[in-house]
Design an enzyme around this catalytic site. Sequence first.
Site, PDB file in Angstrom:
ATOM      1  CB  CYS A  69      -0.884   0.014   1.239  1.00 44.44           C
ATOM      2  SG  CYS A  69      -2.056  -1.347   1.321  1.00 44.44           S
ATOM      3  CD  GLU A  71      -1.835   3.875   3.662  1.00 42.94           C
ATOM      4  OE1 GLU A  71      -2.989   4.206   3.942  1.00 42.94           O
ATOM      5  OE2 GLU A  71      -1.574   3.034   2.764  1.00 42.94           O
ATOM      6  NE  ARG A  97     -10.529   5.677  -6.142  1.00 50.30           N
ATOM      7  CZ  ARG A  97      -9.812   4.621  -5.799  1.00 50.30           C
ATOM      8  NH1 ARG A  97     -10.349   3.651  -5.088  1.00 50.30           N
ATOM      9  NH2 ARG A  97      -8.547   4.527  -6.162  1.00 50.30           N
ATOM     10  CB  CYS A 103      -5.736  -1.815   4.432  1.00 52.40           C
ATOM     11  SG  CYS A 103      -3.987  -2.294   4.455  1.00 52.40           S
ATOM     12  CB  CYS A 106      -1.550   0.176   6.281  1.00 55.54           C
ATOM     13  SG  CYS A 106      -0.921  -0.179   4.628  1.00 55.54           S
TER      14      CYS A 106
END
Length: 147
Positions: A69, A71, A97, A103, A106
């Site tokens: 991800c 992050e 968005r 998530c 993360c």
Amino acid sequence: MPTDDGAPADNGVPVDNGVPVDHALVRAAEEAVAAYAHGDDHTVAAAARTADGRIVTGLNVYHFTGGPCAELVVMGAAAAQGAYDLRQIVAVADEDRGIIPPCGRCRQVLLDYYPSLTVILGPPDEPRALPISALLPAAYAQADHQP
């Protein structure tokens, strides 16, 4: 009933605890995703503020095997620049968005590496910053289970 420490309210949603939002991070992530998002491979940008004031950005690397991800990419990019203390982080998705929450994976990694980190959440017109610990209540703490 809401609490003032970022703990979840009765509805399970963490409440605002007065941590200031670093709006420059939101802009940096928005600019990165607008400039560099590419098809399905790179759809989210993250930006983090380091303890010495730098902003580090990164993009997710989508792969069907579970690529990192945005992050996590930021964590590696920060380390590659000698920055090992992140203070605040935000992720922004492509195609307008907006800000998205980290998530579960993360959240756990961020908590393990930066237990005092704050995360920017919410709509762009009313973002809020919460401690990472508020996003992962009753979390497994890696440091608590080391010999």
